[in-house]
Design a protein around this motif. Structure first.
Motif, PDB file in Angstrom:
ATOM      1  N   ARG A  51      33.653 123.511  43.724  1.00  0.00           N
ATOM      2  CA  ARG A  51      33.593 122.479  43.217  1.00  0.00           C
ATOM      3  C   ARG A  51      35.194 122.581  41.931  1.00  0.00           C
ATOM      4  N   ARG A  52      35.951 121.678  42.012  1.00  0.00           N
ATOM      5  CA  ARG A  52      37.474 121.581  41.359  1.00  0.00           C
ATOM      6  C   ARG A  52      36.496 121.702  39.929  1.00  0.00           C
ATOM      7  N   ASP A  53      35.540 121.193  39.172  1.00  0.00           N
ATOM      8  CA  ASP A  53      35.299 121.289  37.487  1.00  0.00           C
ATOM      9  C   ASP A  53      35.022 122.218  37.090  1.00  0.00           C
ATOM     10  N   GLY A  55      34.416 125.500  39.443  1.00  0.00           N
ATOM     11  CA  GLY A  55      35.087 126.541  39.893  1.00  0.00           C
ATOM     12  C   GLY A  55      33.448 127.300  41.122  1.00  0.00           C
ATOM     13  N   THR A 125      39.970 115.631  46.795  1.00  0.00           N
ATOM     14  CA  THR A 125      41.120 117.144  46.594  1.00  0.00           C
ATOM     15  C   THR A 125      40.671 117.086  45.229  1.00  0.00           C
ATOM     16  N   GLU A 127      38.221 116.899  44.196  1.00  0.00           N
ATOM     17  CA  GLU A 127      36.777 117.260  43.879  1.00  0.00           C
ATOM     18  C   GLU A 127      36.409 118.804  43.868  1.00  0.00           C
ATOM     19  N   LEU A 129      37.539 121.869  46.073  1.00  0.00           N
ATOM     20  CA  LEU A 129      39.344 123.765  46.256  1.00  0.00           C
ATOM     21  C   LEU A 129      38.670 124.102  47.302  1.00  0.00           C
ATOM     22  N   GLU A 130      37.427 124.622  48.238  1.00  0.00           N
ATOM     23  CA  GLU A 130      37.847 124.728  49.332  1.00  0.00           C
ATOM     24  C   GLU A 130      36.575 124.416  49.923  1.00  0.00           C
TER      25      GLU A 130
END
Length: 163
Positions: A51-53, A55, A125, A127, A129-130
């Motif tokens: 998650r982007r928020d 990590g 993208t 929401e 990261l990977e």
């Protein structure tokens, strides 16, 4: 989506976030419903997103949109977050409703196992990261987002959970 943006923004400021939670509780008076998916590739690996928020690794999933049922939400969220297509939902793993399970808002999560296919590619993208597929015995069960460590442990232990 605006609600989630506001909740995520407000989360970084704890006093403001407590105020937002109180206001949301007064307005909605009910938890928000969502779905998490345990996507199983044909080779048995489980797909997770980072998650982007926060990590952290997480199961794909999200809130049920107006007019959707759970299978439609599962299909949409899989496509948005992983690029994968739903083959079929194979099992209801559990329903998770603890008020603090999602740090943004009180939500009820319906967790399903699903057979999936296709190429893994992040579509949303904002929401994620990977994206990565893990063998069941190599999952990053340490600090995961929300209550996803518990959800995966329940799944791996063959439980059907109401919590």
């Amino acid at each position: 989506m605006l609600l989630l943006f506001f909740a995520t923004f407000a989360q970084s400021r704890s006093n403001l976030w407590r105020l937002v939670q109180t206001i949301l509780g007064l307005i909605f008076r009910h938890p928000i419903t969502g779905a998490s998916i345990i996507p199983i590739l044909p080779d048995g690996r489980i797909v997770l997103i980072k998650r982007r928020d926060d990590g952290c690794w997480a199961l794909p999933g999200g809130m049920v949109d107006w007019g959707e049922d759970i299978p439609q939400t599962v299909k949409r969220e899989l496509r948005e977050e992983t690029g994968l297509e739903l083959v079929k939902i194979t099992r209801l793993v559990g329903v998770y409703s603890a008020p603090d399970r999602d740090p943004r808002i009180h939500s009820i999560c319906i967790l399903v196992e699903a057979e999936v296919q296709g190429e893994m590619e992040i579509q949303d993208t904002l929401e994620a990261l990977e994206i990565e597929a893990f063998p069941p015995d190599s999952l990053p069960l340490g600090k995961m987002s929300h209550d996803h460590t518990r959800q995966l442990e329940d799944y791996l232990n063959g439980l059907t959970t109401l919590a």
